[in-house]
Design an enzyme around this catalytic site. Structure first.
Site, PDB file in Angstrom:
ATOM      1  N   SER A  56     -64.707 -18.356  18.617  1.00 38.21           N
ATOM      2  CA  SER A  56     -63.380 -17.990  19.123  1.00 38.21           C
ATOM      3  C   SER A  56     -63.380 -16.726  19.975  1.00 38.21           C
ATOM      4  O   SER A  56     -62.425 -16.486  20.700  1.00 38.21           O
ATOM      5  CB  SER A  56     -62.392 -17.826  17.967  1.00 38.21           C
ATOM      6  OG  SER A  56     -62.750 -16.718  17.171  1.00 38.21           O
ATOM      7  N   HIS A  96     -61.021 -10.846  16.125  1.00 39.77           N
ATOM      8  CA  HIS A  96     -60.235 -11.177  17.318  1.00 39.77           C
ATOM      9  C   HIS A  96     -59.788  -9.909  18.032  1.00 39.77           C
ATOM     10  O   HIS A  96     -59.876  -8.817  17.482  1.00 39.77           O
ATOM     11  CB  HIS A  96     -59.025 -12.036  16.966  1.00 39.77           C
ATOM     12  CG  HIS A  96     -59.375 -13.482  16.757  1.00 39.77           C
ATOM     13  ND1 HIS A  96     -58.454 -14.403  16.322  1.00 39.77           N
ATOM     14  CD2 HIS A  96     -60.525 -14.170  16.921  1.00 39.77           C
ATOM     15  CE1 HIS A  96     -59.036 -15.592  16.231  1.00 39.77           C
ATOM     16  NE2 HIS A  96     -60.297 -15.460  16.586  1.00 39.77           N
ATOM     17  N   ASP A 122     -52.708 -15.654  17.383  1.00 38.85           N
ATOM     18  CA  ASP A 122     -53.105 -15.953  16.000  1.00 38.85           C
ATOM     19  C   ASP A 122     -51.954 -16.164  15.024  1.00 38.85           C
ATOM     20  O   ASP A 122     -52.189 -16.279  13.819  1.00 38.85           O
ATOM     21  CB  ASP A 122     -53.988 -14.826  15.460  1.00 38.85           C
ATOM     22  CG  ASP A 122     -55.343 -14.782  16.126  1.00 38.85           C
ATOM     23  OD1 ASP A 122     -55.745 -15.790  16.725  1.00 38.85           O
ATOM     24  OD2 ASP A 122     -56.003 -13.732  16.030  1.00 38.85           O
TER      25      ASP A 122
END
EC number: 3.4.21.89
Length: 189
Positions: A56, A96, A122
């Protein structure tokens, strides 16, 4: 198939050699724990080293990259910064990038994250009803990385048989290395 000849070697050891092996193993484990706790104190992070488990964050980080984290309370969270955070109800932390920051008038900061390789933010990952993360959710912030060195961790998680074999090989290596050291001491004395 894995040979268990090392058990014969363990049976042939006298008590002193066996105690030496057990103490040696204990020293290795306690040293590793002390290093980990020391890193926790120095970095301010509950987990100073993490492995990227998904794609990701590509192209910034790839699966298997080892990240070094810090989490100093006095450092403000900024847009664009890469954070590792935990979500209530999920065991594995997520790596992230901070997408948006929402600061209240009292100075309380909330922020939104997104994986570089993900199409959306998210909010779908957060617990139900949660739209922002808070500083308490942060495990650490990425300060450096070593590419692909954590792939062994991924292999052990994805292939449990590999984990058992790797653990057994490590154990056997430790036992045989210790036996060789004893033999060298015996020969040189």
């Amino acid at each position: 198939m894995l040979s268990l000849d090392f058990l014969d070697d363990v049976r042939r050891m006298n008590k002193r050699q066996l105690y030496y092996q057990v103490l040696n193993f204990g020293m290795i484990v306690s040293s590793a724990l002390m290093i980990w706790k020391g890193l926790m104190v120095i970095t301010g992070s509950e987990s100073p080293i993490v492995v990227v488990l998904s794609g990701s964050m590509e192209p910034a980080f790839h699966r298997g990259d080892l990240l070094f984290l810090t989490n100093r309370v006095e450092d403000p969270i900024r847009v664009g910064e890469i954070v590792v955070f935990r979500i209530e109800g999920r065991e594995i932390p997520i790596v992230h990038r901070v997408l948006k920051i929402h600061e209240k008038q009292n100075g309380h900061i909330k922020f939104l994250t997104k994986g570089d390789n993900n199409a959306v933010d998210d909010r779908g990952l957060y617990k139900q009803g949660q739209h922002w993360l808070e500083k308490k959710d942060v495990v650490g912030r990425a300060r450096g990385f070593v590419p692909y060195i954590g792939i062994v961790t991924i292999l052990m998680n994805d292939y449990p048989k590999f984990k058992v074999r790797a653990s057994m090989i490590h154990f056997l290596k430790h036992v045989f290395f210790g036996l060789r050291l004893e033999a060298i001491k015996w020969i040189t004395d």
